[in-house]
Design an enzyme around this catalytic site. Structure first.
Site, PDB file in Angstrom:
ATOM      1  N   LYS B  85      30.641  24.260  19.507  1.00  0.00           N
ATOM      2  CA  LYS B  85      30.034  24.936  20.392  1.00  0.00           C
ATOM      3  C   LYS B  85      29.797  24.360  21.650  1.00  0.00           C
ATOM      4  CE  LYS B  85      25.028  26.847  20.203  1.00  0.00           C
ATOM      5  NZ  LYS B  85      24.085  26.744  19.360  1.00  0.00           N
ATOM      6  N   SER B 161      22.525  31.054  18.324  1.00  0.00           N
ATOM      7  CA  SER B 161      23.401  31.213  19.204  1.00  0.00           C
ATOM      8  C   SER B 161      24.755  30.417  18.920  1.00  0.00           C
ATOM      9  CB  SER B 161      22.630  30.334  20.132  1.00  0.00           C
ATOM     10  OG  SER B 161      22.398  28.882  19.804  1.00  0.00           O
ATOM     11  N   SER B 185      20.002  28.680  14.580  1.00  0.00           N
ATOM     12  CA  SER B 185      21.396  29.137  15.588  1.00  0.00           C
ATOM     13  C   SER B 185      22.570  28.551  14.519  1.00  0.00           C
ATOM     14  CB  SER B 185      21.375  28.309  16.705  1.00  0.00           C
ATOM     15  OG  SER B 185      20.467  29.135  17.554  1.00  0.00           O
TER      16      SER B 185
END
Lengths: 114, 467
Positions: B85, B161, B185
């Protein structure tokens, strides 16, 4: 509490290629997830004077105006509705926590270790 | 054995690739070259990557192959491609954290600790992944980079996310990715994309050199297509790190060798009350997992709606404090949906934040008592399967509610007190969903054992999309 027997599972067919289980038919609708009630804590005698027991309808507006000025945060008029919605939500949810009786010696979650 | 042609590796597990490279049955270079070819072919559909690290990846792969030729022993993840990420520091790149603003930041000078540890085990970093802006997101949408797309239906959300992390793994681009989980997330995208995701105990995995969101709630962890791959990654990444003040200095035994222990001696219950599922797919998933594990009792966590509310307040207030200066200088450069929530959070009274933190301690104490009766608790990971990209509202039961705030309905009250969780995917049609296996603090081994057992029984699996 004893758990009800699970509905008959539909096992995947094979492991290669990766199996795809069939979906069961939709169940009947049940109650909404987000409960608005104060919950068990309130029944335990919590005060009803939580933060979201906002005393005036325009209290959120006042908080936004004063808060953004005090913190020197910009607030374009086009953003106002979104900020107000979100602050209202925070205050409503905070009230649910505020209403819960905690002892005076309750420690906050994160505790600093020297 | 690798189950695909020697030049493909698309659906091979990290364990298989690591073993093949370490034994010389495959070269790390061939694995990494195939990975970049796959990314170039598929990522225009998935939009999962925001940066590639091709030069360093190929150099590392060649070094691994040289080491093998010289007779050196390679790590368990030798030649395994992974991506992170884009809130993890990658030396030489700005850590954009899904934002426009951070693109102006200077490049990171050193990799995040978890990248260093995976590389030490032989894994090869191939790039940075799309995410919701500043991790304040459950959808996987990003106004600056575009939405990451669900490999099982490109019109649908990945969840967020860590949306790019899920899209890249579920889409067969990499077998392993790192994400972060403040309120769900990792687990939400694992559920919507049909993956295994591990959110370890708060303080277990180092967050050093990652861009934070809510310091008192932030976790980092892996997503993969098998429980064994999660365990291998976890084993490589765990351990004290003085550079993360939250990282715990405690012994963590390797879990991968314990995976085959099954349910031996474990007491498993299903979370009732608040966690009672509201959709057919969530009910089916929980029932199926519960039946396979012999979980024959329900257990109720106390005051869960308040716990979620407190997590919401803490997230808003702490997250906002991180962004105060940026909001003053560059409010117009935020995603409006993030900016409005951050400004609102900045205005939340401190007294309510502290109260939420005090409630958190109370809730933790009460929930931990349940772990004297059970070793693991099952709960849905998401209330529904993947909504459409751009969808604002969904219906749960009789209630219509905002998607963005409510995809984390079932994850938020668990990460709130830092419990370890493995999300396990059910390969339903037309879209997958996942169940959370929740264990007591520091007992990642319990959750991973159960996940592995379910996988061996064929109950859970990461489905392969048609791309």
């Amino acid at each position: 509490m004893k758990r009800k027997a699970a509905r008959k599972p539909k096992p995947p067919k094979s492991r290669r290629p990766i199996p795809v289980a069939k979906m069961p038919a939709a169940k009947k609708r049940v109650k909404p997830v987000a409960k608005k009630s104060a919950g068990k804590g309130a029944k335990m005698g919590a005060k009803k004077t939580g933060a979201a027991a906002v005393s005036r309808p325009d209290a959120i507006d006042l908080l936004i105006t004063a808060g953004t000025e005090a913190l020197r945060l910009p607030l374009d008029p086009a953003w106002y509705g979104g900020v107000k919605f979100n602050l209202g939500l925070i205050m409503r949810l905070a009230a649910l926590v505020d209403d819960f009786p905690l002892p005076d010696d309750a420690e906050p979650g994160p505790v600093f270790h020297a | 054995m690798l189950d695909t042609p020697a030049t493909d590796y698309t659906w091979n597990s990290a364990a298989d690739i690591g073993s093949a490279v370490a034994s010389g049955r495959a070269s790390a270079q061939s694995v990494i070259e195939a990975t970049f070819a796959r990314i170039r072919a598929r990522d225009p559909l998935l939009n999962s990557f925001t940066a590639l690290t091709e030069a360093r990846a190929l150099a590392q792969a060649q070094a691994l192959d040289r080491a093998h030729t010289e007779g050196k022993r390679l790590g368990p993840l030798a030649g395994v491609p992974f991506a992170v990420k884009n809130l993890f520091d990658i030396a030489g790149l700005p850590t954009i954290a899904g934002s426009k603003i951070n693109r102006d930041a200077p490049p990171a000078t050193r990799d995040a600790t978890l990248i260093e540890r995976l590389q030490a085990a032989g894994a090869v970093l191939v790039g940075a992944l799309n995410m919701g802006e500043y991790a304040y997101d459950f959808t996987g949408e990003n106004i600056h980079d575009g939405p990451s797309r669900n490999p099982h239906d490109l019109k649908r959300m990945t969840g967020g996310s860590s949306g790019g992390s899920a899209a890249a793994v579920a889409g067969g681009l990499v077998p392993l990715a790192l994400g972060s989980d403040t309120n769900g997330s990792i687990r939400v995208p694992a559920s919507l994309c049909g993956l295994f995701g591990l959110k370890a105990t708060y303080g277990r995995l180092s967050r050093a050199r990652t861009f934070p969101f809510v310091a008192s709630l932030d976790h980092v962890g892996p997503l993969a297509r098998s429980a064994r791959d999660l365990a291998l990654a976890y084993d490589a990444m765990k351990g004290f790190d003085p550079e993360d003040p939250v990282c715990a200095d405690r012994v963590a035994e390797p879990i991968e060798p314990l995976l085959d222990r099954g349910t031996e001696g474990l007491r498993i219950a299903v979370a009732g009350g608040y966690f009672k599922c509201k959709t057919a797919e969530a009910c089916y998933a929980v029932d199926r997992v519960a039946a396979a594990l012999g979980a024959n009792r329900d257990i109720e966590l106390p005051q869960v709606d308040r716990a979620r509310s407190a997590a919401f307040v803490i997230t808003a207030a702490e997250g906002s404090s991180l962004h105060l200066d940026r909001l003053r200088r560059r409010a117009g450069d935020y995603d409006p949906a993030v900016r409005d929530r951050l400004i609102a959070g900045a205005l939340a009274p401190a007294s309510l934040l502290i109260k939420a933190q005090k409630f958190r301690r109370w809730y933790q104490t009460e929930v931990l008592k349940l772990f004297t009766e059970v070793d693991a608790i099952l709960a849905p990971a998401t209330p529904c399967t993947a909504p459409l990209i751009g969808q604002q509202m969904f219906t749960l039961g009789d209630a219509e509610m905002p998607v963005r705030a409510n995809l984390g309905l079932y994850t938020q009250p668990i990460s709130f007190i830092g419990l370890p969780v493995v999300a396990v995917p059910l390969p339903l049609e037309p879209l997958p969903t996942a169940v959370q296996i929740i264990a007591a603090p520091w007992r990642e081994d319990v959750a991973l054992r159960l996940a592995h057992m379910l996988e061996m029984k064929g109950v859970v699996a990461a489905p392969r999309p048609q791309l």
